[in-house]
Design an enzyme around this catalytic site. Sequence first.
Site, PDB file in Angstrom:
ATOM      1  N   GLY A  62       0.823  -1.210   0.000  1.00  0.00           N
ATOM      2  CA  GLY A  62       0.000   0.000   0.000  1.00  0.00           C
ATOM      3  C   GLY A  62       0.853   1.254   0.000  1.00  0.00           C
ATOM      4  N   THR A 108       1.372   3.500  -2.341  1.00  0.00           N
ATOM      5  CA  THR A 108       1.077   4.493  -3.369  1.00  0.00           C
ATOM      6  C   THR A 108       0.437   5.769  -2.825  1.00  0.00           C
ATOM      7  OG1 THR A 108      -1.053   3.429  -3.855  1.00  0.00           O
ATOM      8  CG2 THR A 108       0.855   2.741  -5.157  1.00  0.00           C
ATOM      9  N   SER A 109       0.053   5.762  -1.544  1.00  0.00           N
ATOM     10  CA  SER A 109      -0.568   6.954  -0.967  1.00  0.00           C
ATOM     11  C   SER A 109      -0.487   6.893   0.546  1.00  0.00           C
ATOM     12  CB  SER A 109      -2.037   7.074  -1.404  1.00  0.00           C
ATOM     13  OG  SER A 109      -2.791   5.983  -0.895  1.00  0.00           O
ATOM     14  N   GLY A 110      -0.853   8.001   1.196  1.00  0.00           N
ATOM     15  CA  GLY A 110      -0.991   8.017   2.644  1.00  0.00           C
ATOM     16  C   GLY A 110       0.247   7.597   3.411  1.00  0.00           C
ATOM     17  N   ILE A 111       0.027   6.828   4.481  1.00  0.00           N
ATOM     18  CA  ILE A 111       1.115   6.403   5.357  1.00  0.00           C
ATOM     19  C   ILE A 111       2.115   5.523   4.602  1.00  0.00           C
ATOM     20  CG2 ILE A 111       1.663   4.974   7.384  1.00  0.00           C
ATOM     21  CD1 ILE A 111      -0.995   5.976   8.586  1.00  0.00           C
ATOM     22  N   TYR A 117     -14.216  -3.697   9.715  1.00  0.00           N
ATOM     23  CA  TYR A 117     -12.887  -3.078   9.682  1.00  0.00           C
ATOM     24  C   TYR A 117     -12.121  -3.397  10.971  1.00  0.00           C
ATOM     25  CZ  TYR A 117      -9.195   0.436   9.650  1.00  0.00           C
ATOM     26  OH  TYR A 117      -7.974   1.064   9.703  1.00  0.00           O
TER      27      TYR A 117
END
Length: 269
Positions: A15, A17-20, A172
């Site tokens: 993951g 590609t963005s954010g954290i 979640y």
Amino acid sequence: MSDSDLSTRTVLVTGATSGIGLETARQLAERGATVLLHGRITEEAQAAADNLIATSGVPAGRLRTFAADFSRLEEVETMAQRVAAEHPHLDVLVNNAGIAAPERHTITADGNEIAFQVNFLAHYLLTGALESALTSEPGGRVVNVSSSLHRTANISWADPNRARRYSRLAAYAQSQLALTVFAADPRVTAVSVHPGVCRTALLPLYAHEGVSPSEGAAHVVRLCDPAVEIVNGAYYDRAERVDPAPSATEDRTVKRLNKLADLLVGHTS
């Protein structure tokens, strides 16, 4: 936080590609690590690498890109095979990729509730496939980017897909509890970290305001540093080691989760 040189380290960030995830990759690369950037598709992973090269001056040779849609376990296995072939020694795996459970109950092509698969099962499968790379030399570790919401969760053992009673928040939270429990698996040294409430796509699950992804990523990067000693199964709330939910370190729960996960990813014996 230590700013020690990480030029001997190879780190896979899911993951990224963005954010954290993107900020974790940035900070690792800026400190010299070779960073394997995972994206859902090849174009997204390459765009993330181009972003880091353009904005941080990171040499292109320090970055590698990999793609797999975590809602498709076959793609996770294929990516793991490629990572293992190209990087038979891996120092750190950062299990960061995550999605908010959708409003509508959603099942993947593999037959699993989508948040449980993307946030946990795909990482379970990936970590297992990379076990030999992570343990090829002493010191390999896994950093699971979890959530404080794991404390509100329970794993619905009889109905992990939550088909009978679906709530996006419960789905979640269940995925985050599973990821936190998974850190106590003895096969690979692993920890979990809640990076704080950050301004990412997941922010609406937590609050209206959050810190920058860069600030959250710093807590993840710290745990990738071999100068920071870790204990298998430990849980961190940002920089502080705290006790996770009581069930997260129970041996019986760890074994039960592994059995369920093996079944759901198709690794039945």
